[in-house]
Design a protein around this motif. Structure first.
Motif, PDB file in Angstrom:
ATOM      1  N   GLY A 193       0.802  -1.215   0.000  1.00  0.00           N
ATOM      2  CA  GLY A 193       0.000   0.000   0.000  1.00  0.00           C
ATOM      3  C   GLY A 193       0.833   1.262   0.000  1.00  0.00           C
ATOM      4  O   GLY A 193       0.402   2.309  -0.495  1.00  0.00           O
ATOM      5  N   GLY A 194       2.043   1.187   0.559  1.00  0.00           N
ATOM      6  CA  GLY A 194       2.936   2.333   0.598  1.00  0.00           C
ATOM      7  C   GLY A 194       4.080   2.167  -0.379  1.00  0.00           C
ATOM      8  O   GLY A 194       3.909   1.689  -1.500  1.00  0.00           O
ATOM      9  N   VAL A 195       5.276   2.534   0.065  1.00  0.00           N
ATOM     10  CA  VAL A 195       6.471   2.503  -0.776  1.00  0.00           C
ATOM     11  C   VAL A 195       7.227   1.198  -0.544  1.00  0.00           C
ATOM     12  O   VAL A 195       7.454   0.798   0.605  1.00  0.00           O
ATOM     13  N   LEU A 196       7.620   0.551  -1.617  1.00  0.00           N
ATOM     14  CA  LEU A 196       8.480  -0.632  -1.546  1.00  0.00           C
ATOM     15  C   LEU A 196       9.914  -0.190  -1.807  1.00  0.00           C
ATOM     16  O   LEU A 196      10.211   0.397  -2.849  1.00  0.00           O
ATOM     17  N   THR A 197      10.805  -0.486  -0.852  1.00  0.00           N
ATOM     18  CA  THR A 197      12.216  -0.137  -0.994  1.00  0.00           C
ATOM     19  C   THR A 197      13.047  -1.409  -1.034  1.00  0.00           C
ATOM     20  O   THR A 197      12.926  -2.268  -0.144  1.00  0.00           O
ATOM     21  N   VAL A 198      13.888  -1.528  -2.076  1.00  0.00           N
ATOM     22  CA  VAL A 198      14.792  -2.670  -2.223  1.00  0.00           C
ATOM     23  C   VAL A 198      16.157  -2.140  -2.662  1.00  0.00           C
ATOM     24  O   VAL A 198      16.266  -1.029  -3.192  1.00  0.00           O
ATOM     25  N   PRO A 199      17.236  -2.919  -2.463  1.00  0.00           N
ATOM     26  CA  PRO A 199      18.559  -2.459  -2.891  1.00  0.00           C
ATOM     27  C   PRO A 199      18.678  -2.414  -4.414  1.00  0.00           C
ATOM     28  O   PRO A 199      17.921  -3.064  -5.141  1.00  0.00           O
ATOM     29  N   GLU A 200      19.642  -1.657  -4.881  1.00  0.00           N
ATOM     30  CA  GLU A 200      19.980  -1.672  -6.306  1.00  0.00           C
ATOM     31  C   GLU A 200      20.343  -3.094  -6.716  1.00  0.00           C
ATOM     32  O   GLU A 200      21.059  -3.798  -6.015  1.00  0.00           O
ATOM     33  N   GLY A 201      19.836  -3.522  -7.845  1.00  0.00           N
ATOM     34  CA  GLY A 201      20.158  -4.847  -8.355  1.00  0.00           C
ATOM     35  C   GLY A 201      19.255  -5.951  -7.855  1.00  0.00           C
ATOM     36  O   GLY A 201      19.351  -7.091  -8.326  1.00  0.00           O
TER      37      GLY A 201
END
Length: 410
Positions: A193-201
């Motif tokens: 529902g909000g922001v999904l944050t994942v590392p580069e790659g």
């Protein structure tokens, strides 16, 4: 001694307030004999009953203070509780679940528990592996680099923070708030529902989110399990083996040893010390005031243990040794679990048999909690490891976060 045996350290005018002179200790044996002693018959190691004891008993004064083990400072027990029990479940190791996990929240002060209440955070310092449904009404934080391995449906009512990848084949997976994942997201579908944050790659499967950010995701340690961060339960018990109110009510520290049949202990407000609770019988502890109880050694009973705490009572129970209760264990009230706080120093397995009730807040960072069949917990659990053979349901009483409200700011 067999039969039914009562030790009552009670308030003589329990229904009409109390004074220092009302505090008595009465022993009743099966033959009807008994002895009693008023508070004036003796003094505690630190002197007589405190001047504000009446306020404690009436629920007007601040909660009981427990001294820090290595200093002369004092910590309000309510403040200690609200700092310790922040989540419905905290494990110092990973969590492997063969059956479902459900966590929600309520406030005992606002009425009886209703299923599905918002809140009920879960923290796991290791990885989380679930073969069945995971339903967390609050936030979920996973500290292990292995991240989350999901089986069936997965739902988080607030935010998700995983120190590793998110994988598996759940029929559905959703997070209402933001999600931070330190690795790949390998799911058939994932709704955020909000922001999904994942590392580069990082590799992403099918994702629906308000936004996707690629930036470093720091690992998280949701549970304070380091030795330096733990509550010094052993030190607190050692201190109060001498600094207690036993003499003021005529309480023998060995009163709950070698129990045969049934034995009951009812405590007034104050700080009290017992050597251990042992025997082949059954024990009952009753609390109707603000009380702290320090048990120096083991709790080992063959037929069961009941800890009965009803408003306006509050109990902070400190256990120095292992806990082994062969029969049913009944702890606290499902209506107000925030009023019971149990701190365990031992590293044994805490096994709850069928018919047991856990309605309180359990802190045992060295111990394993073993739950047979379907287990339902009202309150919170902070342990090293959880073993659950069936579904695990946790109902967090958010009133525990306000347990220090009556504490002074000093």
């Amino acid at each position: 001694m067999s039969g039914r045996w009562h030790l009552t350290a009670a308030l003589a005018l329990a229904m009409g307030g109390c004074t220092r002179g009302d505090l008595v200790a009465i022993v009743t044996t099966p033959d009807g004999g008994g002895t009693g002693a008023s508070a004036d018959a003796g003094t505690q190691d630190g002197g007589g009953p405190p001047d504000d004891w009446e306020a404690y008993c009436a629920g007007r004064g601040p909660p009981i203070f427990v001294g820090e083990a290595e200093t002369d400072a004092h910590v309000c027990s309510g403040r200690l509780a609200e700092q310790t029990f922040r989540q419905a479940l905290c494990t110092c190791e990973g969590l492997t679940l063969g059956a479902s996990l459900d966590a929600d929240a309520f406030r005992g002060s606002a009425g009886t528990y209703q299923p599905g209440g918002a809140g009920g955070d879960v923290g796991v310092n290791g990885a989380l592996s679930a073969n069945d449904t995971v339903n967390v009404g609050g936030s979920l934080r996973v500290g292990g680099a292995g991240g989350l391995q999901l089986g069936r449906a997965f739902y988080v009512g607030e935010t998700l923070h995983s120190s590793g990848p998110l994988s598996g084949s759940p029929v559905s997976a959703s997070v209402v708030g933001d999600a931070r994942v330190r690795g790949d997201v390998s799911l058939p579908a994932f709704h955020v529902g909000g922001v999904l944050t994942v590392p580069e790659g990082a590799t992403l499967g099918p994702v629906e989110a308000s936004a996707v950010r690629r930036e470093p995701v720091d690992p998280v340690t949701p549970c304070a399990c380091d030795e330096t961060a733990q509550v010094d339960v052993t030190g607190l018990i050692a201190r109060h083996a001498h600094d207690n109110d036993n003499a003021a009510i005529g309480l023998d520290a060995a009163a709950m040893e070698d129990i045969e049949g049934e034995r009951s202990l009812a405590l007034p407000c104050g700080r009290f010390h017992l050597t251990r609770i042992t025997g082949t019988g059954r024990a009952t502890l009753t609390v109707r005031a603000r009380t702290a109880l320090f048990i120096e050694d083991i709790v080992d009973l063959a037929e069961g243990l009941t800890v009965d705490v009803q408003a306006p009572g509050e109990l902070d129970l400190f256990l120095g040794g292992s806990v082994a209760v062969a029969g049913p264990l009944s702890l606290g009230s499902t209506a107000t679990p925030s009023r019971v706080r149990v701190y365990v120093a031992g590293a044994s397995v805490l096994a709850l048999s069928a018919g047991s009730t856990l309605a309180g807040n359990l802190y045992a960072p060295h111990a394993t909690l073993s739950l047979s069949g379907g287990a339902e917990v009202f309150g919170s659990v902070f342990v090293r490891h959880v073993e659950a053979s069936g579904p695990l349901r946790l109902h967090y009483d958010a009133d525990i976060r306000d347990a220090g409200a009556a504490c002074s700011e000093d």
